[in-house]
Design a protein around this motif. Sequence first.
Motif, PDB file in Angstrom:
ATOM      1  N   THR A   6     -10.027  -3.577   2.409  1.00  0.00           N
ATOM      2  CA  THR A   6     -10.255  -4.120   1.314  1.00  0.00           C
ATOM      3  C   THR A   6     -10.579  -2.124   0.248  1.00  0.00           C
ATOM      4  O   THR A   6      -9.696  -2.720  -0.743  1.00  0.00           O
ATOM      5  N   ILE A   7     -10.997  -1.227   1.132  1.00  0.00           N
ATOM      6  CA  ILE A   7     -11.090  -0.370   0.196  1.00  0.00           C
ATOM      7  C   ILE A   7      -9.848   0.276  -0.025  1.00  0.00           C
ATOM      8  O   ILE A   7      -9.292   1.259  -1.432  1.00  0.00           O
ATOM      9  N   THR A   8      -8.966   0.230   1.058  1.00  0.00           N
ATOM     10  CA  THR A   8      -7.635   1.023   0.494  1.00  0.00           C
ATOM     11  C   THR A   8      -6.741   0.014   0.429  1.00  0.00           C
ATOM     12  O   THR A   8      -5.107   0.321  -0.407  1.00  0.00           O
ATOM     13  N   THR A  53      -0.861   0.175  -5.628  1.00  0.00           N
ATOM     14  CA  THR A  53      -0.268   0.782  -6.947  1.00  0.00           C
ATOM     15  C   THR A  53       0.766   2.165  -7.242  1.00  0.00           C
ATOM     16  O   THR A  53       1.663   1.975  -7.335  1.00  0.00           O
ATOM     17  N   ASN A  54       0.891   2.797  -5.158  1.00  0.00           N
ATOM     18  CA  ASN A  54       2.380   3.063  -5.332  1.00  0.00           C
ATOM     19  C   ASN A  54       2.950   2.987  -4.817  1.00  0.00           C
ATOM     20  O   ASN A  54       4.277   2.883  -5.641  1.00  0.00           O
ATOM     21  N   PHE A  61       9.225   0.876  -8.335  1.00  0.00           N
ATOM     22  CA  PHE A  61       8.729  -0.581  -8.462  1.00  0.00           C
ATOM     23  C   PHE A  61       9.228  -0.873 -10.120  1.00  0.00           C
ATOM     24  O   PHE A  61      10.258  -1.039 -10.426  1.00  0.00           O
ATOM     25  N   MET A  62       8.592  -0.237 -10.187  1.00  0.00           N
ATOM     26  CA  MET A  62       8.393   0.586 -12.129  1.00  0.00           C
ATOM     27  C   MET A  62       9.672   1.264 -12.141  1.00  0.00           C
ATOM     28  O   MET A  62      10.190   1.190 -13.582  1.00  0.00           O
ATOM     29  N   GLY A  63       9.583   2.398 -11.695  1.00  0.00           N
ATOM     30  CA  GLY A  63      11.154   3.023 -11.872  1.00  0.00           C
ATOM     31  C   GLY A  63      12.606   2.618 -11.485  1.00  0.00           C
ATOM     32  O   GLY A  63      13.086   2.839 -12.079  1.00  0.00           O
ATOM     33  N   ALA A 107       8.384   9.863   0.579  1.00  0.00           N
ATOM     34  CA  ALA A 107       7.538  10.379   0.803  1.00  0.00           C
ATOM     35  C   ALA A 107       6.231   9.857   0.544  1.00  0.00           C
ATOM     36  O   ALA A 107       4.942  10.614   0.945  1.00  0.00           O
ATOM     37  N   SER A 108       5.881   9.200  -0.593  1.00  0.00           N
ATOM     38  CA  SER A 108       4.326   9.360  -0.560  1.00  0.00           C
ATOM     39  C   SER A 108       4.212   7.982  -0.515  1.00  0.00           C
ATOM     40  O   SER A 108       2.617   7.673   0.069  1.00  0.00           O
ATOM     41  N   VAL A 109       5.366   6.669  -0.028  1.00  0.00           N
ATOM     42  CA  VAL A 109       4.847   5.938   0.979  1.00  0.00           C
ATOM     43  C   VAL A 109       4.382   6.202   1.778  1.00  0.00           C
ATOM     44  O   VAL A 109       3.661   6.115   2.830  1.00  0.00           O
TER      45      VAL A 109
END
Length: 310
Positions: free
Chosen positions: A244-246, A252-253, A258-260, A297-299
């Motif tokens: 739940t916390i993570t 968001t990542n 998807f926004m890019g 890399a972010s994933v």
Amino acid sequence: MNIPLPAVLIALALVLAVGTWGLYEYLRGVEHRRILSARGAMDDTERVANSLLHRLDRHLRRTELGRAINRRITASGIQMKVATFLLLAASLAITAILLIGQWMAPVFGVAAAVGVVFLMLAFLRRKEERRREEFVAQLPELARVLSNATSAGLAMRTALDLASEELDEPARSELRRTADALKLGQPLEDALRDLGERLPSRELAVLVSTLVVSSRAGGSLVTSLRTIADTLDERKEINRQVKTITGEVVVTNYAVGFMGVGGLAMLNVIMPGSLRAMSENLVGQVILGAAAAAFAASVIIIRRLTRVDL
């Protein structure tokens, strides 16, 4: 390179046909298992064995790649042949090349095809992880069922058979496989270790070790199983709180990625041909490649940071 529209339509029709084929094979497999459980279906089994898809699937299972994919499909709980999975992956890869080739340089179409294959493998891995998580969530109940059965004087083989009837999926099918192996004469220790290899997890390893040690040396198995059940309940609650916390960070990542992609598509709509011009230029290729590498890399980094081993 502009790909003709008929070629794109043919590729889409091919994907639709393979997808329909895969759905048909899945439904036929479900119906076939229902028939086999109700009566002996020797004629139907022979007909399926002689089908073209079944022969292709049988040939692929002999290869190293086919065996690896078959293990992943079995562990994920998806009812699909190896041949169907590979045909679907090939069709989607070809469609990605044709569609991306309409808007970008051909090299990005090939990259998209590779990405589609990785996404399908990631889908299998995610299904496998989810099925393992569902099984781990059932372990406290499994430990209690085994504890109650052994306290009533039942042998462990009978207790496992009883648990396979009382628990829901996926524990039902996995315990049924273990119980069937015991009925065929496999030692209890080997059957339990096979169960642990099919669904590797720290929680199941503890339970299997307890059962194996008890079968070898004896001891108060009932008390041990009840203690394990209480401990597993506490671990399940902690895991739920951690997820739940993570969860917000993970979502968001992916949302940023998807926004890019959406921004590039919108740019191409506002300025038609701009995406192709960018992808055919060396500087544009470097920018797009760096952006894709940064997202990948972010994933990986987010997955490492949000993974908590209790």
